[in-house]
Design a protein around this motif. Structure first.
Motif, short mmCIF file in Angstrom:
data_model
loop_
_atom_site.label_atom_id
_atom_site.label_comp_id
_atom_site.label_asym_id
_atom_site.label_seq_id
_atom_site.Cartn_x
_atom_site.Cartn_y
_atom_site.Cartn_z
N LEU A 30 2.78 3.45 30.00
CA LEU A 30 1.54 4.27 30.23
C LEU A 30 2.10 5.67 30.53
N ARG A 67 -4.42 6.51 33.44
CA ARG A 67 -4.24 6.19 32.14
C ARG A 67 -5.35 5.44 31.27
N GLN A 126 -4.96 5.99 27.74
CA GLN A 126 -3.95 6.16 26.84
C GLN A 126 -4.15 3.95 26.43
#
Length: 370
Positions: free
Chosen positions: A126, A156, A159
């Motif tokens: 990440l 993050r 993702q």
């Protein structure tokens, strides 16, 4: 009294023959070791590649989720393992077991295990910045749980969504298949930043935070292997970030191995790091090259059941009006063996023979005295 030595030989033959018969379904326990390793691009030199290979071998890992590994083919070839390249060029999965297929977005690979079962392994790295623990330390982020969660989600969240969507697309967790997720998550765990930890630490910036990445991963049914074995973050911090000794560093646990699956149980989780006497290093490697401690988790799981027939009941008639009754039974995963001696009446009725004693009535090759 019967001649015990003569009878012992015959009895052992009977007992061993009995145990060669069927016993129903038997499930053996198997193991798999899953490793997460951010190598910090040290594979750029032969020395660095040698270190990576040596660390993997020392860990006993069966599959490794690598982060910051830009030339994975060299490592896979050196190990003699199978390579799964991911969409992100610096994240890769290398496995000693054959890779059968990829997940739709290539975050994961399906492995063929020696036991006959399969396992999915996913891997992620990440985004590192902004790193909220640093911002809290530097007073550039308010010491407020909602503000921290918002910042982490912005950094993050997209993702995390991509990885979760890829895991859920194959329905492996919901169906009970073995699933593992490795990664440098660049975000602490909500299981570590608890109120108890905040109350016990000397760091002025610590607080309770329900970190979003780990919370969302747990919500789809994946379990943090370290916290399953060692649930108290006050007594067992197991920091993976970082073994480097910079002043004012915010040490934390951001490298994690998650798991799911029917019958999958974590047996041990260990950090691999330098020989610096740090309590967060469980397995020492001299000249450790990375800025992350690697994490290796050992799991047990039930292998494919083997069909071995039915439970056994047999009776052996002996001279002098005696008979032996032997049973072998499987209840769940528990095997039981029992021998009994009986007197046989003229009408064939069996009654327990108190005159016969066994050295061990639950030993398949025991001896008796009459």
């Amino acid at each position: 009294m019967l001649n015990e030595n003569i009878f012992k030989s015959r009895f052992q033959q009977i007992a061993l023959g009995l145990l060669c018969l069927g016993l129903g379904q038997v499930q053996a326990a198997e193991q798999i070791k899953v490793m997460s390793f951010n190598v910090w691009t040290v594979e750029g030199t032969q020395t660095g590649r040698d270190h990576i290979v040596n660390i993997v071998n020392a860990s006993g890992a069966d599959v490794v989720g690598f982060q910051e590994l830009s030339d994975p083919g060299l490592i896979a070839n050196a190990l003699g393992w199978h390579l799964h390249t991911q969409s992100n060029a610096s994240t890769n999965i290398i496995s000693r077991y054959p890779i059968l297929e990829s997940s739709p977005a290539r975050w994961g690979a399906k492995l063929q295990l020696p036991s006959g079962k399969t396992a999915w392994v996913f891997n992620t790295h990440l985004p590192a910045y902004p790193y909220q623990p640093y911002d809290l330390r530097d007073n550039t982020l308010a010491k407020n749980e909602a503000a921290v969660i918002s910042s982490a989600t912005s950094a993050r969240g997209s993702q995390v969504t991509a990885v979760i969507n890829d895991i859920t697309a194959i329905n492996a967790v919901s169906s009970g298949e073995m699933v593992f997720l490795t990664g440098d998550f660049n975000e602490p765990s909500h299981l570590d930043w608890t109120q108890g930890v905040a109350d016990s630490t000397a760091r002025s910036y610590d607080l309770k935070v329900q970190w979003p990445a780990s919370s969302r991963i747990a919500a789809i049914g994946l379990t943090d292997s370290l916290r399953q074995i060692s649930p108290d973050p006050v007594s067992d911090k197991s920091y993976s970030w970082t073994p480097r000794p910079e002043a004012n560093e915010v040490h934390d646990r951001i490298d994690i191995v998650y798991y799911a699956g029917a019958g999958v149980t974590p047996q041990a989780v260990a950090n691999i790091g330098p020989a610096d006497g740090n309590a967060d290093t469980d397995i020492v490697y001299n000249n450790y090259p990375s800025d992350h401690r690697a994490v290796v988790a050992t799991f047990s799981y039930a292998a494919q059941p083997v069909e071995a027939g039915e439970n056994i009941l047999t009776t052996l008639e002996l001279a002098d009006g005696l008979a032996l009754n032997g049973t072998v039974a499987l209840t769940g995963s528990s095997l039981s063996i029992n021998w009994q001696a009986f007197s046989v009446s003229a009408g064939g009725v069996l009654t327990p023979a108190s005159s016969v004693s066994f050295t061990d009535s639950q030993d398949p090759a025991t001896t008796i005295s009459v």
